[in-house]
Motif scaffolding. Structure first.
Motif, PDB file in Angstrom:
ATOM      1  N   ARG A  68       0.834  -1.217   0.000  1.00 27.81           N
ATOM      2  CA  ARG A  68       0.000   0.000   0.000  1.00 27.81           C
ATOM      3  C   ARG A  68       0.862   1.257   0.000  1.00 27.81           C
ATOM      4  NH1 ARG A  68      -2.760  -3.101   3.931  1.00 27.81           N
ATOM      5  NH2 ARG A  68      -1.889  -1.789   5.596  1.00 27.81           N
ATOM      6  N   GLU A  69       1.951   1.217   0.741  1.00 26.50           N
ATOM      7  CA  GLU A  69       2.836   2.379   0.796  1.00 26.50           C
ATOM      8  C   GLU A  69       3.614   2.545  -0.512  1.00 26.50           C
ATOM      9  OE1 GLU A  69       6.530   4.109   3.521  1.00 26.50           O
ATOM     10  OE2 GLU A  69       5.209   2.539   4.317  1.00 26.50           O
ATOM     11  N   ASN A  72       2.057   4.357  -3.553  1.00 23.61           N
ATOM     12  CA  ASN A  72       2.063   5.823  -3.517  1.00 23.61           C
ATOM     13  C   ASN A  72       3.469   6.409  -3.401  1.00 23.61           C
ATOM     14  OD1 ASN A  72      -0.841   6.063  -3.505  1.00 23.61           O
ATOM     15  ND2 ASN A  72      -0.793   5.321  -1.400  1.00 23.61           N
ATOM     16  N   VAL A  75       9.297   2.066  -0.684  1.00 25.97           N
ATOM     17  CA  VAL A  75       9.547   1.567   0.670  1.00 25.97           C
ATOM     18  C   VAL A  75      10.951   0.976   0.732  1.00 25.97           C
ATOM     19  CG1 VAL A  75       7.127   1.091   1.181  1.00 25.97           C
ATOM     20  CG2 VAL A  75       8.531  -0.685   0.136  1.00 25.97           C
TER      21      VAL A  75
END
Length: 211
Positions: A68-69, A72, A75
């Motif tokens: 999810r990170e 956008n 990571v």
């Protein structure tokens, strides 16, 4: 009324006993057997067709959070070490599904997995063994070493090795780089240093529009 010969009756009885259903191979079939359900086949060219995609639903909670990170932004996966802050990234122990696949399917959309090298972390080791210094070698008593490295060297001398976890030192402490021999309990020890590098992976996800 016409009667059939005994031989004819026996023949009819034998035929009646063999009147079960027969399958296409000429073998008796089971009329109650279920027909296997058809399974969906991924369309040719889709990531699922060759197993190159990992499903979001099959990931752990922490791996799903990383997806999810990354959708956008990006990571990082950092070493599991008490000297690496938790906010620096996700544990490198969860990266395997992303290294083993080219895509991740999330919320009905395929994303290409891109992994690059990020920050460098290093671990250091000190190995100590009895040694004989040369005429020009300096021998430093362990108790005279700076406090920042004294206990680490003492452990190496007493046990044979000391291992500094990832993130403990950014580089080999200067006092160690200048010290090859130490004196401890009337014995002289030679110090050998080892370093292990770890480039923290950075993952980005890019939406696949057309394959």
């Amino acid at each position: 009324m016409r009667t059939l010969p005994l031989v004819a009756l026996l023949s009819l009885a034998a035929l009646a006993g063999c009147s079960g259903l027969v399958d296409g191979a000429g073998q008796p079939g089971d009329p109650t057997a279920e027909t296997p359900a058809a399974t969906a086949t991924p369309p040719p060219g889709s990531p699922d067709a060759d197993g190159s995609a990992v499903a979001y639903e099959s990931l752990t909670d922490e791996q799903q959070a990383a997806v999810r990170e990354a959708v956008n932004g990006s990571v990082r996966f950092v070493p599991d070490s008490p000297y690496v802050n938790d906010s620096a990234g996700y544990s490198n122990a969860i990266i395997d599904p992303f290294r083993g696949h080219d895509y991740v399917r999330y919320d009905g959309t395929d994303y290409e997995i891109r992994i690059s090298s990020g920050r460098l972390y290093a671990s250091y080791g000190i190995h100590a063994e009895r040694g004989s210094p040369g005429e020009n070698d300096t021998v430093v008593p362990v108790e005279d070493l700076p406090e920042s490295v004294r206990e680490e060297v003492r452990e190496a001398v007493e046990t044979g090795d000391y291992h500094a976890p990832m993130g403990r030192w950014d580089s080999l402490p200067e006092p160690l780089g200048e010290t090859r021999y130490v004196r401890y309990d009337d014995e002289t020890y030679r110090l050998i240093y080892a370093v292990g590098d770890y480039w923290a992976p950075v993952m980005e996800l890019r939406e696949v529009h057309d394959r």
